[in-house]
Motif scaffolding. Sequence first.
Motif, PDB file in Angstrom:
ATOM      1  N   HIS A  53       0.993  -1.246  -0.047  1.00 22.24           N
ATOM      2  CA  HIS A  53       0.049  -0.140  -0.048  1.00 22.24           C
ATOM      3  C   HIS A  53       0.865   1.092  -0.026  1.00 22.24           C
ATOM      4  O   HIS A  53       1.594   1.418   0.728  1.00 22.24           O
ATOM      5  CB  HIS A  53      -1.059  -0.017   1.159  1.00 22.24           C
ATOM      6  N   ARG A  54       0.762   1.941  -1.160  1.00 18.26           N
ATOM      7  CA  ARG A  54       1.590   3.315  -0.983  1.00 18.26           C
ATOM      8  C   ARG A  54       0.746   4.568  -0.560  1.00 18.26           C
ATOM      9  O   ARG A  54       1.559   5.613  -0.353  1.00 18.26           O
ATOM     10  CB  ARG A  54       2.072   3.301  -2.497  1.00 18.26           C
ATOM     11  N   ILE A  55      -0.633   4.430  -0.613  1.00 18.87           N
ATOM     12  CA  ILE A  55      -1.210   5.454  -0.063  1.00 18.87           C
ATOM     13  C   ILE A  55      -2.146   5.161   0.990  1.00 18.87           C
ATOM     14  O   ILE A  55      -2.911   4.029   0.758  1.00 18.87           O
ATOM     15  CB  ILE A  55      -1.910   6.439  -0.937  1.00 18.87           C
ATOM     16  N   LEU A  56      -1.980   5.567   2.334  1.00 15.41           N
ATOM     17  CA  LEU A  56      -2.982   5.234   3.220  1.00 15.41           C
ATOM     18  C   LEU A  56      -3.712   6.411   3.712  1.00 15.41           C
ATOM     19  O   LEU A  56      -2.946   7.560   4.026  1.00 15.41           O
ATOM     20  CB  LEU A  56      -2.041   4.662   4.577  1.00 15.41           C
ATOM     21  N   ILE A  57      -5.118   6.204   3.865  1.00 16.43           N
ATOM     22  CA  ILE A  57      -5.786   7.396   4.199  1.00 16.43           C
ATOM     23  C   ILE A  57      -6.500   6.907   5.453  1.00 16.43           C
ATOM     24  O   ILE A  57      -7.275   5.957   5.546  1.00 16.43           O
ATOM     25  CB  ILE A  57      -7.153   7.693   3.384  1.00 16.43           C
ATOM     26  N   GLY A  58      -6.367   7.817   6.752  1.00 19.28           N
ATOM     27  CA  GLY A  58      -7.025   7.219   7.942  1.00 19.28           C
ATOM     28  C   GLY A  58      -7.302   8.217   8.869  1.00 19.28           C
ATOM     29  O   GLY A  58      -6.810   9.296   8.767  1.00 19.28           O
ATOM     30  N   THR A  59      -7.921   7.818  10.185  1.00 17.80           N
ATOM     31  CA  THR A  59      -8.226   8.694  11.150  1.00 17.80           C
ATOM     32  C   THR A  59      -6.910   8.565  11.884  1.00 17.80           C
ATOM     33  O   THR A  59      -5.798   8.143  11.568  1.00 17.80           O
ATOM     34  CB  THR A  59      -9.497   8.471  12.011  1.00 17.80           C
ATOM     35  N   ARG A  60      -7.161   9.210  13.219  1.00 14.89           N
ATOM     36  CA  ARG A  60      -5.940   9.487  14.151  1.00 14.89           C
ATOM     37  C   ARG A  60      -5.054   8.517  14.411  1.00 14.89           C
ATOM     38  O   ARG A  60      -3.735   8.535  14.462  1.00 14.89           O
ATOM     39  CB  ARG A  60      -6.185  10.253  15.190  1.00 14.89           C
ATOM     40  N   SER A  61      -5.638   6.977  14.639  1.00 20.62           N
ATOM     41  CA  SER A  61      -4.865   5.980  14.954  1.00 20.62           C
ATOM     42  C   SER A  61      -3.879   5.609  13.745  1.00 20.62           C
ATOM     43  O   SER A  61      -2.879   4.945  14.015  1.00 20.62           O
ATOM     44  CB  SER A  61      -5.661   4.827  15.332  1.00 20.62           C
ATOM     45  N   ALA A  62      -4.203   5.949  12.552  1.00 17.60           N
ATOM     46  CA  ALA A  62      -3.505   5.909  11.243  1.00 17.60           C
ATOM     47  C   ALA A  62      -1.952   6.262  11.535  1.00 17.60           C
ATOM     48  O   ALA A  62      -1.141   6.026  10.544  1.00 17.60           O
ATOM     49  CB  ALA A  62      -4.133   5.957  10.212  1.00 17.60           C
ATOM     50  N   VAL A  63      -1.932   7.000  12.171  1.00 14.31           N
ATOM     51  CA  VAL A  63      -0.612   7.946  12.415  1.00 14.31           C
ATOM     52  C   VAL A  63       0.477   6.756  12.905  1.00 14.31           C
ATOM     53  O   VAL A  63       1.819   6.902  12.655  1.00 14.31           O
ATOM     54  CB  VAL A  63      -0.567   8.957  13.419  1.00 14.31           C
ATOM     55  N   PHE A  64       0.038   5.662  13.465  1.00 12.94           N
ATOM     56  CA  PHE A  64       0.920   4.782  14.183  1.00 12.94           C
ATOM     57  C   PHE A  64       1.232   3.604  12.994  1.00 12.94           C
ATOM     58  O   PHE A  64       1.785   2.520  13.419  1.00 12.94           O
ATOM     59  CB  PHE A  64       0.434   4.163  15.344  1.00 12.94           C
ATOM     60  N   ALA A  65       0.775   3.660  11.853  1.00  8.72           N
ATOM     61  CA  ALA A  65       0.837   2.553  10.828  1.00  8.72           C
ATOM     62  C   ALA A  65       2.177   2.537  10.201  1.00  8.72           C
ATOM     63  O   ALA A  65       2.820   3.541  10.284  1.00  8.72           O
ATOM     64  CB  ALA A  65       0.168   2.684   9.775  1.00  8.72           C
ATOM     65  N   PRO A  66       2.760   1.199  10.174  1.00  9.58           N
ATOM     66  CA  PRO A  66       4.188   1.258   9.905  1.00  9.58           C
ATOM     67  C   PRO A  66       4.276   1.159   8.093  1.00  9.58           C
ATOM     68  O   PRO A  66       3.234   0.841   7.511  1.00  9.58           O
ATOM     69  CB  PRO A  66       4.528  -0.382  10.149  1.00  9.58           C
ATOM     70  N   PHE A  67       5.513   1.749   7.894  1.00 11.67           N
ATOM     71  CA  PHE A  67       5.630   1.865   6.245  1.00 11.67           C
ATOM     72  C   PHE A  67       7.177   1.464   5.929  1.00 11.67           C
ATOM     73  O   PHE A  67       8.028   1.588   6.945  1.00 11.67           O
ATOM     74  CB  PHE A  67       5.484   3.362   6.004  1.00 11.67           C
ATOM     75  N   ALA A  68       7.165   1.149   4.585  1.00 11.97           N
ATOM     76  CA  ALA A  68       8.408   0.654   4.260  1.00 11.97           C
ATOM     77  C   ALA A  68       9.358   1.958   3.731  1.00 11.97           C
ATOM     78  O   ALA A  68      10.578   1.881   3.898  1.00 11.97           O
ATOM     79  CB  ALA A  68       8.380  -0.379   2.994  1.00 11.97           C
ATOM     80  N   ASP A  69       8.641   2.614   3.114  1.00 11.44           N
ATOM     81  CA  ASP A  69       9.222   3.727   2.637  1.00 11.44           C
ATOM     82  C   ASP A  69       8.556   5.248   2.560  1.00 11.44           C
ATOM     83  O   ASP A  69       7.841   5.658   1.803  1.00 11.44           O
ATOM     84  CB  ASP A  69       9.929   3.772   1.442  1.00 11.44           C
ATOM     85  N   LEU A  70       8.167   5.597   3.876  1.00  7.18           N
ATOM     86  CA  LEU A  70       7.093   6.782   4.048  1.00  7.18           C
ATOM     87  C   LEU A  70       8.140   8.061   3.730  1.00  7.18           C
ATOM     88  O   LEU A  70       8.817   8.334   4.491  1.00  7.18           O
ATOM     89  CB  LEU A  70       6.720   6.797   5.705  1.00  7.18           C
ATOM     90  N   GLN A  71       7.473   9.047   2.732  1.00  4.30           N
ATOM     91  CA  GLN A  71       8.089  10.337   2.161  1.00  4.30           C
ATOM     92  C   GLN A  71       7.569  11.528   2.508  1.00  4.30           C
ATOM     93  O   GLN A  71       7.860  12.328   2.482  1.00  4.30           O
ATOM     94  CB  GLN A  71       8.479   9.992   0.983  1.00  4.30           C
ATOM     95  N   LEU A  72       6.310  11.253   2.947  1.00  5.65           N
ATOM     96  CA  LEU A  72       5.428  12.175   3.021  1.00  5.65           C
ATOM     97  C   LEU A  72       4.110  12.220   3.937  1.00  5.65           C
ATOM     98  O   LEU A  72       3.368  11.157   3.839  1.00  5.65           O
ATOM     99  CB  LEU A  72       4.664  12.703   1.849  1.00  5.65           C
TER     100      LEU A  72
END
Length: 738
Positions: free
Chosen positions: A286-305
């Motif tokens: 998944h390269r775009i994640l849209i979510g409410t406040r708890s989504a701020v804790f999602a892990p990413f392989a290469d988060l750039q923004l």
Amino acid sequence: MTLPVVQVAVPRPLRRVFDYSLPAHLPQPSVGARVRVPLGRAEVVGIVTGFRETSAHRLKPVINVLDDDGFLVPDLITLAQWLSDYYHHPLGEVYATLLPTAARRGAVPEPRWPLSWTAAPGDGARLARAPRQREAFETLQGLGVGVPEQELRALGIDRRTLAALRDKGLVSAAETKPAYRVEPSPISLNEEQQSAVHAIRASIGKRATHLLDGVTSSGKTEVYMRVIAEVLDQGGQVLVLVPEIGLTPQTLARFRRRFGAAAALHSAESDSVRLATWMQCRSGDHRILIGTRSAVFAPFADLQLIIVDEEHDSSFKQQEGLRYSARDVACKRAQILEIPTVLGSATPSLETLANVARGRYRRNVLTSRAGGASMPQYCVIDIRGRRLRDGLSDTLLHAIRRHLDAGSQVLVFINRRGFAPTCLCSACGWQARCADCDARLTLHASPRALHCHHCDRRYRYPDTCPDCGADTLVHLGTGTQRVDAALREHFPGVPLYRIDRDTARGPERFAAQLDAIRQGGAAILVGTQILAKGHHLPAVTLVAVVDADNGFLSSDFRAPERTAQNIVQVAGRAGRAERPGEVWIQSYDPDNPNLKALIERGYAGFAAIQATERRAARLPPYAAMAMLRAESTAAPAAIEMLRQAADVVRNPRGESRKSIQTTSGTSAHRGGGHDREFELMGPVAAPIARVRNRFRYQLMICAGRRRFLHAALSALEAAELIVPNVRWSIDVDPLDTF
């Protein structure tokens, strides 16, 4: 070499980690891995925080290692420690907050992709006798892209309807992995949008925080998308935070049309789906994640923004457990990763504006609406001495009639649900109050009952006064149901939609209501702040604010800011297309300086006045604040807890601090310098002192510098205060005060 001692943070309110031995048959876990361990008589899932060579104590063994590698990515491990330190919350409970529910229970994620449903070509004419099927078919067809199965519910499509459509060959499903692409935009950017895009693009790969300060309907989302396209071209990932679940379906649809795919993460999804999405972000699928406040804790392989839309919204603040601000956590996480954050709003919070003034954030301004639409005109209705009809003045009713006759839609904003907030007897003065809370009961008309909006207890509506038996019960104040009933009487035959927590339960019902409204035609919308949050309602030309006074006159110093933001945001629903918009505001206090500044000088003028007042009063954002909250079934116990806490803060080493006082409303100074170290206010009862038969008290700590505040809170943590039958918590940067 296997180290014998594993340090584990467990999901309990304990401000320490625990040592466990690692049996020889278990693999060596990594830092950030989940392990199942014994704790007392229970077994819990904890997070490995480190290792030791030896221990002087006999240790219990780890029961199982759940992950071969670190379950949490490195930046989340760093973030967890910061969260624990900044919010003064036990590390084990911080990790429990970070993890999805299924992961906290020890579930082992399985790589799987959901079915994606697509409508076949055609007009669905043979569904004339099956309206639900036809509506579902047209919804899927209108989206134009495959819809993951877990999101069908948010669109109001149930499994039975879907199965019937599949049997008729009108929909098909396939297991799909997201395929991202970048569709060219048909929209031309104006100079301000181009400048914002250029500034944000230039900071990709660097540490920077941007405020995108744009008036409502100024094209902030298009700016987001242009920058996201750049990130996708570079192979990176993007996190987009939105304040409400209700905004997620429309935002998802828009992003999927532009980029081919986007994932969602919010509380309306099942535990298994949330864990699967979490892991697919971690793997980079998944390269775009849209979510409410708890989504701020999602892990990413290469988060750039990271983008935080409507950054001012109070929904980003968690009010229980780890009381974090998702906006502030997003900025910290971006700082750890050295990537940019974009905070978007038409009404930026005073905290964000202060950071701009201090040079910490870069400000990009959008002053005009996209497409040449004009800003709405404001009119204030002085209702002093006027007779109102269910809260509505004749002037306002005439304005509503004029816009309806022109075929437009009218939005009536009142931020109080129910029919009337007070029910009393005019003969003896009896008032309907909750037996479990220190709160009046709100009358709800359908079904007719009295509700407590704090504990959700419901009571039968009495036929006569319970105290004197007289048939003289009256209803004071106005809520959405009362305005709804009054407008139906004044404008019979006009479609009316009421949108509040009672009618918009679940994303699917809310989305269905919005879809009906967007069909156009004369209509009336009655709603709370749910309607003020980023919804595109092109046929609305009049916004009516029924009661603007309560927030501006509240004792809570943040209330005027929230009120102004609500007014500007809901006003932004008017005149978004080619027709000009109007905003009519009823007020008993039309000369209120906050209201006048907002009308005459816009939100920027209002914010400048508030900033001056906050600075003079040494209140946030010009001071650091924390609230200690204690609750108990016995009020004296809660008060005693906070008194002990005040003693610790006032005298952390048992020394005499004669310059510090602790009473309600008094200031406290330490030392001979110019900077105030801190002041304590309280203990005092919370605004609603009793909820669910638990008494609530609070103690406010305000400090001239943040380091003084954290020193005081650290001393409090070290004291490990315990008062029987009292629950207490620390709320750093509280939104709700007095």
